[in-house]
Design a protein around this motif. Structure first.
Motif, PDB file in Angstrom:
ATOM      1  N   GLY A 365       4.680  27.190  39.124  1.00  0.00           N
ATOM      2  CA  GLY A 365       4.830  28.413  39.899  1.00  0.00           C
ATOM      3  C   GLY A 365       3.501  28.957  40.381  1.00  0.00           C
ATOM      4  O   GLY A 365       3.374  29.412  41.533  1.00  0.00           O
ATOM      5  N   ALA A 366       2.490  28.889  39.519  1.00  0.00           N
ATOM      6  CA  ALA A 366       1.167  29.374  39.889  1.00  0.00           C
ATOM      7  C   ALA A 366       0.571  28.535  41.015  1.00  0.00           C
ATOM      8  O   ALA A 366      -0.043  29.063  41.954  1.00  0.00           O
ATOM      9  CB  ALA A 366       0.246  29.359  38.666  1.00  0.00           C
ATOM     10  N   LEU A 367       0.764  27.227  40.934  1.00  0.00           N
ATOM     11  CA  LEU A 367       0.239  26.347  41.974  1.00  0.00           C
ATOM     12  C   LEU A 367       0.939  26.618  43.305  1.00  0.00           C
ATOM     13  O   LEU A 367       0.296  26.651  44.361  1.00  0.00           O
ATOM     14  CB  LEU A 367       0.420  24.890  41.563  1.00  0.00           C
ATOM     15  N   ALA A 368       2.238  26.808  43.247  1.00  0.00           N
ATOM     16  CA  ALA A 368       2.979  27.108  44.477  1.00  0.00           C
ATOM     17  C   ALA A 368       2.457  28.383  45.121  1.00  0.00           C
ATOM     18  O   ALA A 368       2.318  28.468  46.348  1.00  0.00           O
ATOM     19  CB  ALA A 368       4.472  27.227  44.166  1.00  0.00           C
ATOM     20  N   ALA A 369       2.149  29.375  44.295  1.00  0.00           N
ATOM     21  CA  ALA A 369       1.615  30.631  44.826  1.00  0.00           C
ATOM     22  C   ALA A 369       0.236  30.421  45.452  1.00  0.00           C
ATOM     23  O   ALA A 369      -0.059  30.948  46.537  1.00  0.00           O
ATOM     24  CB  ALA A 369       1.534  31.670  43.702  1.00  0.00           C
ATOM     25  N   ALA A 370      -0.598  29.641  44.783  1.00  0.00           N
ATOM     26  CA  ALA A 370      -1.962  29.421  45.281  1.00  0.00           C
ATOM     27  C   ALA A 370      -1.967  28.635  46.579  1.00  0.00           C
ATOM     28  O   ALA A 370      -2.782  28.901  47.479  1.00  0.00           O
ATOM     29  CB  ALA A 370      -2.787  28.699  44.223  1.00  0.00           C
ATOM     30  N   THR A 371      -1.071  27.669  46.704  1.00  0.00           N
ATOM     31  CA  THR A 371      -1.076  26.825  47.906  1.00  0.00           C
ATOM     32  C   THR A 371      -0.478  27.538  49.125  1.00  0.00           C
ATOM     33  O   THR A 371      -0.586  27.040  50.245  1.00  0.00           O
ATOM     34  CB  THR A 371      -0.300  25.518  47.649  1.00  0.00           C
ATOM     35  N   GLN A 372       0.140  28.698  48.908  1.00  0.00           N
ATOM     36  CA  GLN A 372       0.631  29.479  50.039  1.00  0.00           C
ATOM     37  C   GLN A 372      -0.509  30.134  50.813  1.00  0.00           C
ATOM     38  O   GLN A 372      -0.329  30.558  51.956  1.00  0.00           O
ATOM     39  CB  GLN A 372       1.625  30.537  49.557  1.00  0.00           C
ATOM     40  N   VAL A 373      -1.670  30.213  50.174  1.00  0.00           N
ATOM     41  CA  VAL A 373      -2.847  30.775  50.838  1.00  0.00           C
ATOM     42  C   VAL A 373      -3.452  29.692  51.724  1.00  0.00           C
ATOM     43  O   VAL A 373      -3.859  28.634  51.243  1.00  0.00           O
ATOM     44  CB  VAL A 373      -3.884  31.272  49.812  1.00  0.00           C
ATOM     45  N   THR A 374      -3.497  29.933  53.018  1.00  0.00           N
ATOM     46  CA  THR A 374      -4.043  28.959  53.971  1.00  0.00           C
ATOM     47  C   THR A 374      -5.196  29.577  54.745  1.00  0.00           C
ATOM     48  O   THR A 374      -5.461  30.784  54.665  1.00  0.00           O
ATOM     49  CB  THR A 374      -2.954  28.500  54.949  1.00  0.00           C
ATOM     50  N   GLY A 389     -13.712  29.432  53.397  1.00  0.00           N
ATOM     51  CA  GLY A 389     -13.485  28.952  52.041  1.00  0.00           C
ATOM     52  C   GLY A 389     -13.633  30.046  51.004  1.00  0.00           C
ATOM     53  O   GLY A 389     -12.845  30.131  50.050  1.00  0.00           O
ATOM     54  N   GLN A 390     -14.651  30.903  51.179  1.00  0.00           N
ATOM     55  CA  GLN A 390     -14.867  31.992  50.235  1.00  0.00           C
ATOM     56  C   GLN A 390     -13.723  32.996  50.283  1.00  0.00           C
ATOM     57  O   GLN A 390     -13.272  33.494  49.241  1.00  0.00           O
ATOM     58  CB  GLN A 390     -16.194  32.677  50.558  1.00  0.00           C
ATOM     59  N   ALA A 391     -13.240  33.274  51.484  1.00  0.00           N
ATOM     60  CA  ALA A 391     -12.131  34.214  51.613  1.00  0.00           C
ATOM     61  C   ALA A 391     -10.850  33.649  51.005  1.00  0.00           C
ATOM     62  O   ALA A 391     -10.087  34.378  50.351  1.00  0.00           O
ATOM     63  CB  ALA A 391     -11.910  34.544  53.088  1.00  0.00           C
ATOM     64  N   MET A 392     -10.622  32.355  51.208  1.00  0.00           N
ATOM     65  CA  MET A 392      -9.439  31.717  50.632  1.00  0.00           C
ATOM     66  C   MET A 392      -9.507  31.740  49.114  1.00  0.00           C
ATOM     67  O   MET A 392      -8.499  31.996  48.433  1.00  0.00           O
ATOM     68  CB  MET A 392      -9.304  30.278  51.134  1.00  0.00           C
ATOM     69  N   GLU A 393     -10.676  31.458  48.565  1.00  0.00           N
ATOM     70  CA  GLU A 393     -10.822  31.473  47.107  1.00  0.00           C
ATOM     71  C   GLU A 393     -10.534  32.862  46.545  1.00  0.00           C
ATOM     72  O   GLU A 393      -9.819  33.006  45.538  1.00  0.00           O
ATOM     73  CB  GLU A 393     -12.237  31.040  46.723  1.00  0.00           C
TER      74      GLU A 393
END
Length: 417
Positions: A365-374, A389-393
């Protein structure tokens, strides 16, 4: 010319085991006669031919004589007068020295059927010690048939120990060792493969990093089985029950190598064993020339398996570090292998084999949430290069912290481990 079905196909048919390929021995023929009959020769060291229709292997009956070290140090003699019994005599185990004639008759000059009935893996002759690869093959057969009650005969184990003591295993190529290890890890009891190698001394010769785990104590509160080597074997058993692929089983085998390097005054605790294990995992992979897929997963599991176990406690920054370090953000499908290895590790403990592992679903679930950030919204804001990259992180950490908070708020008695 007479042809006989030989080896594994006969053995497994008698055991009621699936037969995936068939090998044949040809008695009373010559290479030219085989070629004239339409067969295609493929053997370099001795005449082996492919059937023009089935593609199955047909080898001329042969004898062998030891002339050097390793599994290739033989001279081979093929001639029409070489008998089937002479050909079978050069084989490793009696259960592999079986043949079947065209009418279904079983030819068994060395007691293979009796050993099948008595569930015994026994060498055909003392020529067993001429080929060090037979140590690994015998251990692999033990892993394959352990669930049927098979075990290596005491006298055969003694010859395996003799081969090891003579240093013959050092002459095996890394490719052959890897091939046997990979095949053994795919069997129903890969832990038996490791145990048999341990018993005859071959584990110390081939995988000293794994051998060093036996006798190393762990904290009983987390590891009731105490011994790290025993824990590794139990983890392999769990990996099989989880139907884990071979790459996962390899990672499980190596995941705790750092515990063998824990200073004696720190035992039975193993602080930072994940970091200590990285170098020996790399060393094993380099020595065996393990494929990149196996190497990368083994390193990820070694370094991050405790992160996985403690997933429910990790802050967003550490969760992101876990996903980045395991390559989950690039290839989410590979993260499933990582989770399988960690679950096998968690369950490979005395009395805890049936424990649940909520960490896996939590991390999915955590990975799914993180990968929604593009990158798209940040590009639209006019950001470029490193700034994206910094903003995405930063956004991924925020999202992961929110996921963590939402999970805690919804927690109504989920088990913690």
């Amino acid at each position: 010319m007479e042809t006989y079905l030989v080896g594994g196909a006969v053995r497994d048919a008698l055991l009621g085991y699936p037969v995936y390929e068939r090998d044949w021995v040809v008695v009373g023929s010559t290479p030219q006669e085989m070629l004239d009959a339409g067969f295609r020769q493929v053997g370099r060291d001795f005449p082996v031919f492919l059937h023009p229709d089935t593609g199955e292997e047909y080898a001329l009956a042969r004898t062998e004589r030891k002339q050097g070290h390793g599994h290739q140090g033989f001279t081979v003699h093929c001639a029409p007068h070489v008998t089937l019994e002479q050909d079978l005599l050069r084989r490793d185990l009696t259960v592999n020295a079986l043949a079947q004639a065209a009418d279904g008759t079983i030819i068994d000059p060395y007691g293979g059927q009796r050993d099948l009935a008595e569930k015994r893996l026994r060498h055909v002759s003392d020529a067993f010690v001429e080929d060090p690869l037979r140590v690994l093959r015998t251990a692999r057969f033990a892993a394959r048939y352990a669930h049927l009650g098979f075990a290596v005969a005491g006298e055969t184990l003694a010859l395996m120990s003799e081969l090891t003591a003579q240093g013959e295993l050092a002459h095996l190529s890394s490719e052959r060792v890897w091939r046997e290890l990979e095949r053994a890890l795919g069997e129903q009891n890969p832990d038996v493969f490791i145990s048999v190698l341990k018993e005859c001394g071959a584990l110390a010769a081939l995988l000293p990093e794994v051998d060093a785990l036996f006798g190393v104590p762990q904290t009983p509160a987390y590891h009731p089985e105490i011994d790290t080597g025993l824990h590794t074997l139990m983890c392999l058993q769990q990996a099989v029950l989880l139907e884990a692929p071979t790459a996962v089983r390899f990672a499980v085998l190596l995941h705790d190598l750092g515990k063998a390097l824990t200073p004696a005054d720190e035992l039975p605790r193993h602080i930072a064993h994940e970091q200590r294990g990285i170098k020996p995992v790399k060393r094993v992979c380099e020595r065996l020339k393990a494929p990149n897929q196996f190497r990368s997963l083994a390193l990820a599991v070694c370094e991050y398996h405790l992160h996985c176990h403690r997933a429910l406690e990790l802050r967003g920054t550490t969760l992101l570090k876990l996903f980045s370090g395991t390559g989950a953000l690039r290839q989410a499908e590979n993260f499933e292998d990582f989770l399988l290895a960690c679950e096998a590790d968690a369950r490979g403990r005395s009395g805890l084999e049936q424990r649940t592992y909520p960490q896996a679903d939590y991390l999915r679930g955590a990975l799914a949430a993180a990968t929604q950030v593009t990158a798209a919204p940040f590009t639209a804001q006019g950001l470029q290069g490193k700034a994206i990259g910094q903003a995405m992180e930063k956004e991924r950490i925020r999202v992961l912290e929110q996921y963590r908070a939402d999970y805690s708020a919804a927690d109504t008695g989920r088990p913690r481990q």
